[in-house]
Scaffold this motif. Structure first.
Motif, mmCIF file in Angstrom:
data_model
loop_
_atom_site.group_PDB
_atom_site.id
_atom_site.type_symbol
_atom_site.label_atom_id
_atom_site.label_comp_id
_atom_site.label_asym_id
_atom_site.label_seq_id
_atom_site.Cartn_x
_atom_site.Cartn_y
_atom_site.Cartn_z
ATOM 1 N N SER A 148 65.575 74.365 54.155
ATOM 2 C CA SER A 148 65.869 75.740 54.530
ATOM 3 C C SER A 148 67.371 75.963 54.582
ATOM 4 O O SER A 148 68.161 75.023 54.657
ATOM 5 C CB SER A 148 65.246 76.083 55.897
ATOM 6 N N CYS A 149 67.760 77.232 54.535
ATOM 7 C CA CYS A 149 69.167 77.614 54.621
ATOM 8 C C CYS A 149 69.534 77.807 56.083
ATOM 9 O O CYS A 149 68.899 78.588 56.799
ATOM 10 C CB CYS A 149 69.405 78.904 53.842
ATOM 11 N N THR A 150 70.544 77.101 56.548
ATOM 12 C CA THR A 150 70.934 77.210 57.951
ATOM 13 C C THR A 150 71.514 78.582 58.275
ATOM 14 O O THR A 150 71.449 79.031 59.419
ATOM 15 C CB THR A 150 71.983 76.136 58.291
ATOM 16 N N GLN A 151 72.059 79.266 57.290
ATOM 17 C CA GLN A 151 72.672 80.574 57.533
ATOM 18 C C GLN A 151 71.643 81.694 57.549
ATOM 19 O O GLN A 151 71.698 82.589 58.401
ATOM 20 C CB GLN A 151 73.737 80.864 56.471
ATOM 21 N N HIS A 152 70.684 81.648 56.635
ATOM 22 C CA HIS A 152 69.741 82.761 56.492
ATOM 23 C C HIS A 152 68.332 82.443 56.977
ATOM 24 O O HIS A 152 67.506 83.351 57.113
ATOM 25 C CB HIS A 152 69.693 83.200 55.024
ATOM 26 N N GLY A 153 68.023 81.160 57.211
ATOM 27 C CA GLY A 153 66.717 80.792 57.745
ATOM 28 C C GLY A 153 65.590 80.842 56.738
ATOM 29 O O GLY A 153 64.425 80.675 57.114
ATOM 30 N N CYS A 154 65.898 81.075 55.467
ATOM 31 C CA CYS A 154 64.852 81.139 54.448
ATOM 32 C C CYS A 154 64.693 79.780 53.770
ATOM 33 O O CYS A 154 65.546 78.903 53.895
ATOM 34 C CB CYS A 154 65.182 82.204 53.407
#
Length: 348
Positions: A148-154
């Motif tokens: 997952s992307c730590t910045q966007h949560g996706c």
């Protein structure tokens, strides 16, 4: 007829330019935060009007996965050449490689696999690429544990949403920015954003925060944690029990993480409110501060040593804390919106 004054001072643009730029390439590209070396090289090639596939010859390298190989090991002669031609210091180049800070065993292998469930070497977040002034790929997107992307949560992707091809910028023969698919020309920034559950994001963040090479290297439970991370498909059960984590696609690794971080479908919680309160107090006493990486490595290694809630062979003194309980405690200790990611599931 025009005459030339023989005594006029000679103008030598070439020499003056040489004093300023020497033998540097016309355009220098500034490395971005956490940028992968191959990503920087692809942007550098494009900025100077050279397709990435041809840029291998500029560096004296053979075609193929030339830039991805440099991520793993940057030879001194290539580093010196890049420094001389761009002015980027050798220590800046070294920071973009994967030779330190990240556990080598957990890196995705260098291969372009079109099999649906097979691993590819690089992942990406469409939203990150969209928000970048100059789209680039991150170092931690090379980790098999990262889904997952730590910045966007996706959820991350490792294939083109249009043609299902792998991200093979090193094989780009045209002068095209690196965020376009080599095979079909699809703009990766347009890719739909895949969903990932809150508990799986918490597991992903927990693993990512403690899996630095330095922390794992100094912990006696570091090797056990790496083994159990690689064996997550077996611990999760389901479709991929015989596979290693690093051999799976992002979607398949997310499936394993989802199974590990969700309550067992056959489990029923018969505990009373008082018992839940006592359990929560015991858990709080057992959980170390987030800054104590060594203790978290031990706790996570032990929790991953449970196969869908059932203990497996111990490699030490098992803490007895289940993975879901551990993630709930971690989420509550994390700043920001992550504090409530797992509380409802735990009933605390």
């Amino acid at each position: 007829m025009r005459t030339v004054n023989a005594h006029a001072p000679a103008i030598s643009i070439r020499e003056r330019y040489h004093n300023v730029a020497g033998d540097r390439w016309p355009v220098t590209v500034i490395p971005q935060p956490e940028e992968l070396l191959s990503s920087w090289l692809h942007r550098l090639a494009y900025a100077n009007g050279v397709p990435p596939k041809a840029f291998a010859r500029v560096l004296g390298l053979s075609p193929g996965m030339w830039s991805a190989a440099l991520d793993l090991k940057l030879p001194a002669d290539i580093a010196n050449l890049l420094h001389a031609k761009t002015g980027v210091a050798p220590d800046q180049l070294a920071v973009m490689t994967l030779s330190r800070d990240l556990p080598g065993q957990l890196l995705l292998p260098l291969r372009c696999n079109r099999h649906r469930d097979g691993s590819a070497w690089l992942q990406f977040c469409s939203r990150c690429l969209t928000e970048d002034a100059q789209p680039y790929f991150r170092r931690r997107w090379r980790l098999a544990t990262r889904v997952s992307c730590t910045q966007h949560g996706c959820r991350l992707r490792d294939r083109c949403p249009s043609c299902n091809g792998c991200i093979t910028v090193f094989d780009q023969a045209g002068l095209v920015p690196q965020h376009y698919c080599v095979a079909c020309g699809y703009d990766l920034r347009r890719g739909p954003v895949p969903y990932i559950s809150p508990t799986t994001r918490t597991l992903d963040r927990c693993i990512d925060n403690i899996c630095s090479l330095e922390a794992i290297g100094h912990s006696p439970f570091g090797p056990a944690l790496i083994r159990r991370l690689l064996n997550m498909p077996s611990a999760a059960g389901g479709y991929y029990t015989t596979m290693m984590l690093s051999s799976l696609s992002t979607a398949a690794r997310t499936y394993c993480a989802e199974r590990l971080s969700s309550p067992s479908e056959w489990s029923v919680d018969y505990t009373t409110d008082d018992e839940k309160d006592r359990k929560a107090r015991r858990l709080r006493r057992s959980i170390p501060p987030t800054s104590d990486h060594s203790a978290w490595i031990e706790l996570l290694a032990n929790a991953l040593g449970r196969r869908r809630g059932r203990p497996v062979v111990s490699e030490g003194n098992e803490s007895g804390i289940k993975l879901l309980d551990l993630l709930g405690a971690y989420a509550r200790m994390s700043p920001g919106p992550g504090r409530r990611l797992v509380q409802d599931l735990l009933g605390t």
